[in-house]
Design an enzyme around this catalytic site. Structure first.
Site, PDB file in Angstrom:
ATOM      1  N   CYS A 196      -3.429  -3.201   4.627  1.00 38.30           N
ATOM      2  CA  CYS A 196      -2.483  -4.201   5.149  1.00 38.30           C
ATOM      3  C   CYS A 196      -2.903  -5.638   4.834  1.00 38.30           C
ATOM      4  O   CYS A 196      -2.188  -6.581   5.163  1.00 38.30           O
ATOM      5  CB  CYS A 196      -2.326  -4.034   6.661  1.00 38.30           C
ATOM      6  SG  CYS A 196      -1.833  -2.383   7.133  1.00 38.30           S
ATOM      7  N   HIS A 252      -2.315  -9.505  12.361  1.00 38.40           N
ATOM      8  CA  HIS A 252      -1.720  -8.289  11.824  1.00 38.40           C
ATOM      9  C   HIS A 252      -1.359  -7.410  13.021  1.00 38.40           C
ATOM     10  O   HIS A 252      -2.183  -7.197  13.916  1.00 38.40           O
ATOM     11  CB  HIS A 252      -2.725  -7.581  10.905  1.00 38.40           C
ATOM     12  CG  HIS A 252      -2.311  -6.181  10.565  1.00 38.40           C
ATOM     13  ND1 HIS A 252      -1.062  -5.896  10.048  1.00 38.40           N
ATOM     14  CD2 HIS A 252      -2.950  -4.991  10.701  1.00 38.40           C
ATOM     15  CE1 HIS A 252      -0.964  -4.588   9.876  1.00 38.40           C
ATOM     16  NE2 HIS A 252      -2.081  -4.019  10.264  1.00 38.40           N
ATOM     17  N   GLU A 258       0.833  -1.191   0.000  1.00 36.99           N
ATOM     18  CA  GLU A 258       0.000   0.000   0.000  1.00 36.99           C
ATOM     19  C   GLU A 258       0.874   1.250   0.000  1.00 36.99           C
ATOM     20  O   GLU A 258       0.397   2.355   0.239  1.00 36.99           O
ATOM     21  CB  GLU A 258      -0.987   0.002   1.162  1.00 36.99           C
ATOM     22  CG  GLU A 258      -0.371  -0.075   2.543  1.00 36.99           C
ATOM     23  CD  GLU A 258      -1.388   0.148   3.642  1.00 36.99           C
ATOM     24  OE1 GLU A 258      -2.085   1.152   3.591  1.00 36.99           O
ATOM     25  OE2 GLU A 258      -1.476  -0.709   4.537  1.00 36.99           O
TER      26      GLU A 258
HETATM   27  N1  COA Z   1       2.197   3.678  30.550  1.00 30.80           N
HETATM   28  C1  COA Z   1       1.640   2.527  30.087  1.00 30.80           C
HETATM   29  N2  COA Z   1       0.662   2.517  29.138  1.00 30.80           N
HETATM   30  C2  COA Z   1       0.252   3.693  28.643  1.00 30.80           C
HETATM   31  C3  COA Z   1       0.787   4.906  29.091  1.00 30.80           C
HETATM   32  C4  COA Z   1       1.803   4.879  30.090  1.00 30.80           C
HETATM   33  N3  COA Z   1       2.369   5.997  30.534  1.00 30.80           N
HETATM   34  N4  COA Z   1       0.165   5.913  28.420  1.00 30.80           N
HETATM   35  C5  COA Z   1      -0.725   5.332  27.566  1.00 30.80           C
HETATM   36  N5  COA Z   1      -0.672   3.997  27.722  1.00 30.80           N
HETATM   37  C6  COA Z   1      -1.451   2.988  27.001  1.00 30.80           C
HETATM   38  C7  COA Z   1      -2.899   3.373  26.861  1.00 30.80           C
HETATM   39  O1  COA Z   1      -3.655   3.002  28.006  1.00 30.80           O
HETATM   40  C8  COA Z   1      -3.284   2.602  25.625  1.00 30.80           C
HETATM   41  O2  COA Z   1      -3.513   1.259  25.940  1.00 30.80           O
HETATM   42  P1  COA Z   1      -4.981   0.624  25.719  1.00 30.80           P
HETATM   43  O3  COA Z   1      -5.297   0.809  24.259  1.00 30.80           O
HETATM   44  O4  COA Z   1      -4.804  -0.797  26.094  1.00 30.80           O
HETATM   45  O5  COA Z   1      -5.887   1.399  26.602  1.00 30.80           O
HETATM   46  C9  COA Z   1      -2.008   2.635  24.772  1.00 30.80           C
HETATM   47  O6  COA Z   1      -0.949   2.926  25.680  1.00 30.80           O
HETATM   48  C10 COA Z   1      -2.029   3.711  23.706  1.00 30.80           C
HETATM   49  O7  COA Z   1      -2.343   4.914  24.341  1.00 30.80           O
HETATM   50  P2  COA Z   1      -3.363   5.937  23.655  1.00 30.80           P
HETATM   51  O8  COA Z   1      -3.528   7.102  24.565  1.00 30.80           O
HETATM   52  O9  COA Z   1      -4.596   5.231  23.209  1.00 30.80           O
HETATM   53  O10 COA Z   1      -2.450   6.346  22.404  1.00 30.80           O
HETATM   54  P3  COA Z   1      -2.716   7.296  21.217  1.00 30.80           P
HETATM   55  O11 COA Z   1      -3.931   8.119  21.371  1.00 30.80           O
HETATM   56  O12 COA Z   1      -1.421   8.030  21.055  1.00 30.80           O
HETATM   57  O13 COA Z   1      -2.973   6.344  19.954  1.00 30.80           O
HETATM   58  C11 COA Z   1      -3.050   4.527  18.420  1.00 30.80           C
HETATM   59  C12 COA Z   1      -2.693   4.964  19.844  1.00 30.80           C
HETATM   60  C13 COA Z   1      -2.825   3.053  18.239  1.00 30.80           C
HETATM   61  C14 COA Z   1      -4.512   4.822  18.177  1.00 30.80           C
HETATM   62  C15 COA Z   1      -2.160   5.296  17.444  1.00 30.80           C
HETATM   63  O14 COA Z   1      -0.838   4.869  17.592  1.00 30.80           O
HETATM   64  C16 COA Z   1      -2.561   5.180  15.998  1.00 30.80           C
HETATM   65  O15 COA Z   1      -3.397   5.933  15.519  1.00 30.80           O
HETATM   66  N6  COA Z   1      -1.919   4.242  15.256  1.00 30.80           N
HETATM   67  C17 COA Z   1      -2.112   4.059  13.850  1.00 30.80           C
HETATM   68  C18 COA Z   1      -3.366   3.252  13.528  1.00 30.80           C
HETATM   69  C19 COA Z   1      -3.325   1.893  14.053  1.00 30.80           C
HETATM   70  O16 COA Z   1      -2.278   1.353  14.316  1.00 30.80           O
HETATM   71  N7  COA Z   1      -4.516   1.282  14.180  1.00 30.80           N
HETATM   72  C20 COA Z   1      -4.652  -0.071  14.681  1.00 30.80           C
HETATM   73  C21 COA Z   1      -5.589  -0.944  13.862  1.00 30.80           C
HETATM   74  S1  COA Z   1      -5.032  -1.205  12.201  1.00 30.80           S
END
Ligand code: COA
Length: 391
Positions: free
Chosen positions: A115, A237, A83
């Protein structure tokens, strides 16, 4: 044609890019608590390309060891799933076909669906081999994932290519039937043609992924798939490795099974080792999970592995593979660890500078600096053409 003919993955190899940014360095510079990266999303580092690396050079590097071991005589089809392609018309696999010195009587095609498409490629390959068991198909998944700087997705970037030789009587993994399928029209992640970085609604993408786990698994069961107890491990994935744990918890709950840490670890722990340090390699990600499992887990002979492939937008497939007797003799764990271990670490400032660099689009002649330590490189741009060479 015998209906019990075993068809599947005969050989599996992956490569990544030449540079790496650690999440410790990223966290130090963007003020994030490192625990969010290491525990929260389960990522430790991300692969970054040098100026002369792209999905073609990674794909050729991943596939070269397969060609070296098995030759090209029986390969009649090359399917490259990606992609993050380099051209809207020409299939990137044609460059790979050329770099690998393959003979002309081959069909080469590119596949796209976020993906997921490497799994479509794998099923396509299995169908072709079923038609003629003498033929082999080279399936390559190659991607570089890029999100906007300072966006939530940034920490999940990465790059890798996985190459698989699909054949009858495979040495590693027999693909079994049925597949469970699930498609839903959602805008959780997409990249319009005019953008170099993906747009993502992170939380929606997690929800869409989990809905697809349930949907694909239920379809798999309706079609006579194996019960949960038959599976030794699950390769999901992994856009980031903790996603696999969320996904498996969803699957266990769908089955009414207990989702405690021990159960999750038994099913998943051996599948995350490569992806946690390579980052999201989109189409290649699930196949790096499979490589990690085969390379690192205790003996899996005759055991069943579940594979869940998800591509935003969205399409998902759950299917199973049976590990073949004697598979360990055909693995490439040492080369995989070397590909990861030989990357050059960059600091945050260098990473930001790399992200500013873009290839010229004026059709002029530009030689690219020789930076890769890999076997193939993008040497130049000329008249709107990409010029590749053995490094
Ligand atoms: N210590 C431990 N864990 C922590 C933390 C800390 N200090 N701060 C945050 N976390 C955890 C959160 O609780 C969360 O875990 P959970 O999902 O089990 O609740 C995780 O870390 C991610 O934190 P979050 O605040 O949700 O992160 P974010 O808003 O920065 O975004 C994604 C995370 C995955 C949404 C982001 O990386 C993203 O958009 N990725 C691209 C898209 C993707 O990968 N999608 C997945 C499906 S294909």
């Amino acid at each position: 044609m015998p209906s019990d003919l075993a068809i599947g993955i005969h050989d599996l190899s992956f490569r990544t890019t030449g540079l790496v940014l650690s999440h410790t360095e990223l966290a130090r510079c963007n003020g994030t608590d490192i625990a969010k990266y290491h525990q929260g999303i389960g990522q430790r580092a991300m692969s970054l390309p040098t100026a002369d690396e792209d999905i073609v050079t990674m794909a050729a590097a991943a596939a070269a060891p397969l060609v070296e071991r098995h030759g090209t005589d029986r390969i009649r089809t090359v399917v490259l799933a990606t992609e993050s392609s380099v051209d809207q018309s020409k299939a990137a696999g044609i460059y790979v076909h050329s770099l690998l010195g393959m003979e002309p009587h081959v069909r080469v095609v590119e596949m796209k669906q976020a993906c997921y498409s490497a799994t479509a490629a794998l099923q396509f390959a299995a169908g072709l081999v079923h038609r003629d068991p003498q033929e082999q198909v080279l399936v390559i998944a190659s991607d570089i994932s890029r999100y906007d700087l300072d966006s939530p997705g940034e920490a999940t970037q990465g790059a890798a290519a996985a190459a698989m030789l699909v054949s009858a009587d495979p040495a590693l993994l027999e693909l079994t039937r049925p597949s469970g399928l699930f498609t839903a029209d959602v805008m959780d992640f997409w990249r319009p043609n005019y953008r170099t970085t993906a747009l993502v609604n992170g939380k929606e993408s997690i929800a869409a992924y989990l809905e697809a786990v349930e949907g694909a698994w239920k379809d798999y069961q309706r079609r006579g798939g194996l019960p949960l107890e038959e599976f030794r491990a699950f390769c999901y994935h992994q856009p980031y490795t903790r996603m696999a744990f969320k996904a498996h918890r969803q699957l266990l709950e769908t089955c009414g099974a207990q989702a405690d840490e021990e159960t999750l670890d038994h099913a998943l722990a051996a599948t995350t080792g490569y992806n946690e340090t390579v980052g999201n390699s989109y189409t290649a990600s699930m196949y790096l999970a499979l490589a990690a499992l085969l390379d690192d887990a205790d003996d899996l002979t005759e055991q069943t592995v579940g594979l869940f492939s998800y591509g935003s937008g969205s399409v998902a497939e759950f299917f199973a593979g049976r590990v073949r007797a004697g598979y360990k003799a055909h693995l490439r764990g040492e080369a995989h660890r070397e590909a990861i271990g030989s990357r050059r670490a960059v600091d945050y400032g260098t990473y930001r500078e790399l992200r500013e660099q873009t290839l010229p689009t004026d059709g002029g002649w530009y030689e690219l600096p020789h930076e890769t330590r890999g076997p193939y490189r993008l040497a130049a741009l000329r008249d709107h053409q990409r010029v590749y060479e053995a490094a």
